[in-house]
Write a protein that holds these residues in place. Structure first.
Motif, short mmCIF file in Angstrom:
data_model
loop_
_atom_site.label_atom_id
_atom_site.label_comp_id
_atom_site.label_asym_id
_atom_site.label_seq_id
_atom_site.Cartn_x
_atom_site.Cartn_y
_atom_site.Cartn_z
N PHE A 248 -17.34 -29.00 -9.35
CA PHE A 248 -16.69 -30.08 -8.74
C PHE A 248 -17.49 -30.12 -7.21
CE2 PHE A 248 -14.18 -26.16 -8.13
CZ PHE A 248 -14.43 -25.82 -6.83
N TRP A 249 -17.33 -31.20 -6.59
CA TRP A 249 -17.82 -31.38 -5.23
C TRP A 249 -16.85 -30.70 -4.05
CZ3 TRP A 249 -22.38 -33.30 -5.32
CH2 TRP A 249 -22.75 -34.25 -6.30
N GLY A 250 -17.23 -29.52 -3.73
CA GLY A 250 -16.32 -29.01 -2.64
C GLY A 250 -17.07 -27.88 -2.08
N ASP A 251 -16.32 -26.88 -1.76
CA ASP A 251 -16.83 -25.86 -0.69
C ASP A 251 -17.72 -24.67 -1.66
OD1 ASP A 251 -16.99 -23.40 0.95
OD2 ASP A 251 -14.71 -23.23 1.13
N PRO A 252 -18.75 -24.41 -1.15
CA PRO A 252 -19.80 -23.62 -1.82
C PRO A 252 -19.41 -22.19 -2.06
CG PRO A 252 -20.89 -25.01 -0.21
CD PRO A 252 -19.73 -25.23 -0.03
N LEU A 253 -18.40 -21.58 -1.11
CA LEU A 253 -17.81 -20.39 -1.30
C LEU A 253 -17.08 -20.18 -2.48
CD1 LEU A 253 -16.20 -19.37 2.24
CD2 LEU A 253 -18.39 -18.69 1.11
N ALA A 254 -16.76 -21.20 -3.16
CA ALA A 254 -15.97 -21.16 -4.56
C ALA A 254 -16.90 -20.61 -5.51
CB ALA A 254 -15.49 -22.72 -4.81
N ASP A 255 -18.18 -20.71 -5.27
CA ASP A 255 -19.24 -20.07 -6.41
C ASP A 255 -19.20 -18.69 -6.17
OD1 ASP A 255 -20.10 -22.10 -8.41
OD2 ASP A 255 -21.48 -22.85 -6.90
N LEU A 256 -19.01 -18.26 -4.97
CA LEU A 256 -19.35 -16.69 -4.87
C LEU A 256 -17.81 -16.08 -5.61
CD1 LEU A 256 -20.60 -16.42 -1.28
CD2 LEU A 256 -21.66 -16.49 -3.28
N VAL A 257 -16.97 -16.89 -5.78
CA VAL A 257 -15.84 -16.20 -6.80
C VAL A 257 -16.26 -16.32 -8.12
CG1 VAL A 257 -13.22 -16.62 -7.17
CG2 VAL A 257 -14.09 -16.69 -4.74
N MET B 240 -7.35 -17.52 -6.29
CA MET B 240 -5.98 -17.66 -6.80
C MET B 240 -6.07 -19.03 -7.60
SD MET B 240 -3.02 -19.30 -4.30
CE MET B 240 -3.62 -20.95 -4.70
N ARG B 241 -7.00 -19.55 -7.37
CA ARG B 241 -7.13 -21.04 -8.30
C ARG B 241 -7.72 -20.42 -9.83
NH1 ARG B 241 -11.35 -23.79 -10.08
NH2 ARG B 241 -11.03 -25.70 -11.26
N LEU B 242 -8.81 -19.79 -9.44
CA LEU B 242 -9.34 -19.37 -10.88
C LEU B 242 -8.56 -18.49 -11.65
CD1 LEU B 242 -11.86 -19.63 -12.57
CD2 LEU B 242 -13.10 -17.58 -11.36
N CYS B 243 -7.52 -17.63 -11.12
CA CYS B 243 -6.67 -16.68 -11.81
C CYS B 243 -5.77 -17.64 -12.51
CB CYS B 243 -6.07 -15.83 -10.92
SG CYS B 243 -7.09 -14.49 -10.34
N THR C 159 -19.09 -23.54 -10.12
CA THR C 159 -17.70 -22.85 -10.44
C THR C 159 -17.68 -21.77 -11.47
OG1 THR C 159 -16.69 -24.46 -12.31
CG2 THR C 159 -16.35 -24.96 -9.72
N ASP C 160 -18.68 -21.54 -12.37
CA ASP C 160 -18.51 -20.71 -13.63
C ASP C 160 -19.93 -20.17 -13.83
OD1 ASP C 160 -17.40 -19.75 -15.83
OD2 ASP C 160 -17.86 -21.10 -17.02
N LEU C 161 -20.68 -19.70 -12.53
CA LEU C 161 -22.00 -18.94 -12.82
C LEU C 161 -21.94 -17.59 -13.10
CD1 LEU C 161 -24.48 -20.65 -12.99
CD2 LEU C 161 -25.04 -20.01 -10.93
N TRP C 162 -21.17 -16.94 -13.97
CA TRP C 162 -21.15 -15.69 -14.67
C TRP C 162 -22.31 -15.48 -15.37
CZ3 TRP C 162 -19.64 -13.32 -19.48
CH2 TRP C 162 -19.54 -14.42 -20.39
N ALA C 163 -22.32 -14.06 -15.66
CA ALA C 163 -23.49 -13.67 -16.42
C ALA C 163 -23.78 -14.33 -17.87
CB ALA C 163 -23.53 -12.05 -16.50
N GLY C 164 -22.95 -14.95 -18.52
CA GLY C 164 -22.91 -15.59 -19.66
C GLY C 164 -23.78 -16.94 -19.71
N ASN C 165 -23.80 -17.58 -18.30
CA ASN C 165 -24.35 -18.90 -18.19
C ASN C 165 -25.78 -18.60 -17.42
OD1 ASN C 165 -22.24 -20.14 -19.62
ND2 ASN C 165 -21.14 -20.52 -17.62
#
Length: 314
Positions: A226-235, A272-275, A200-206
């Motif tokens: 979390f355990w969920g949809d892999p597409l969330a990581d592309l956000v 939407m969730r991340l925002c 969920t938080d794999l931005w360049a700082g991590n």
């Protein structure tokens, strides 16, 4: 704090030096050098739990759990857990001690967008995400929090929690619009039937990279997984972006559906969730500095773009 750090690392060795690391907005992190020259990373959770969003309680325990799952998967490039202290006796909060990773954060590497080293790092990121998503959990939801047998129920509960957080701290969010698009699109979440591990938080700082080659060397901070949809990581890899990853990330990941109506809808729901997370956390954390208002404005604008896209998809 030095006394507490000395006590925490004592099973590993004698503390010789401790350096406070900056850049994170949740935990407090130190790079500790032991008397024998070994370096470790000590991470402590916030002591003010009244400043946390509902899902942020016990995040260090979730991080330790993910690192434990990754211990037998070297391709995930995560540090090794050396010690945990969840007794809250040495410190009034949880503490996690992990191995020190090589390299530098990608955000600090100074690579340009067209630099071959950037492409290499992004390709490696895609490969790590694909491997991570191969880990399957017992249910949908947070590893140390609420879980459900369906992604629809779990994700809906995540959104409801965030709206409750917004109300608790009087953060003005378009709650009615959020509930409307959730009601309209909840059915597409049922397309997700496997609870994959999502960072969920794999931005360049991590991401840690070799500054010379761009090779991806390490991945940190899966505390919000979390355990969920892999597409969330592309956000999550580009929280303020509008594209699901870069061409290099997608090439490293391998075949993935980002174009079907279901996929495009779910991607917008995750934006939407991340925002919402980024909007709401500003208030309880009492963020300060010239960056705060431009950040709030950008996140708010991004939220409304996601909501508009969801209305159009509807």
């Amino acid at each position: 704090m030095i006394d507490a750090l000395t006590a925490l690392v004592a099973p590993l060795g004698v503390l010789a030096d401790a350096e406070l690391l900056t850049g994170g907005q949740f935990a407090t992190t130190y790079r500790v050098t032991l008397a024998d020259g070994e370096r470790v990373v000590v991470k402590t959770a916030p002591t003010r739990t009244d400043q946390l969003l509902a899902y942020e309680h016990d995040l260090l325990r979730a991080e330790a759990l993910v690192y434990g799952l990754a211990a037998s998967r070297p391709e995930l490039l995560m540090p090794q857990v050396l010690l945990t202290d969840f007794s809250r006796t040495v410190l009034p909060s949880d503490a996690l001690i992990v191995s020190h990773l090589p390299g530098v954060p990608l955000v600090d590497a100074g690579f340009g967008p067209s630099d071959p080293r950037t492409v290499r790092a992004e390709t490696g990121t895609g490969a790590v995400l694909a491997a991570l998503h191969g880990l399957v959990g017992p249910a949908f939801g947070y590893p140390c929090g609420r879980q459900s047998s369906s992604w629809t129920e779990s994700f809906t509960a995540m959104i409801d929690e965030l709206l409750d957080d917004a109300a608790r701290w009087s953060v003005p969010v378009p709650a009615d619009d959020v509930r409307a698009v959730m009601s309209r699109h909840a059915h597409v979440l049922a397309d997700v039937t496997t609870p994959s591990l999502v960072h969920t938080d794999l931005w360049a700082g991590n991401l840690f990279v070799d500054p010379d080659s761009g090779e991806l060397l390490g991945v940190i901070d899966p505390e919000r997984a979390f355990w969920g949809d892999p597409l969330a990581d592309l956000v999550g890899i580009d929280p303020m972006g509008r594209e699901p990853g870069t061409p290099a990330v997608l090439a490293g990941y391998g075949p993935v559906d980002i174009d079907s109506r279901s996929a495009r809808t779910r991607l917008e729901l995750y934006r939407m969730r991340l925002c919402l997370v980024m909007m709401i956390e500003i208030t309880p954390r009492k963020f300060e500095g010239d960056w705060v208002e431009p950040h709030r404005s950008a996140v708010t604008a991004n939220l409304h773009v996601a909501l508009a896209a969801l209305r159009q998809l509807g």
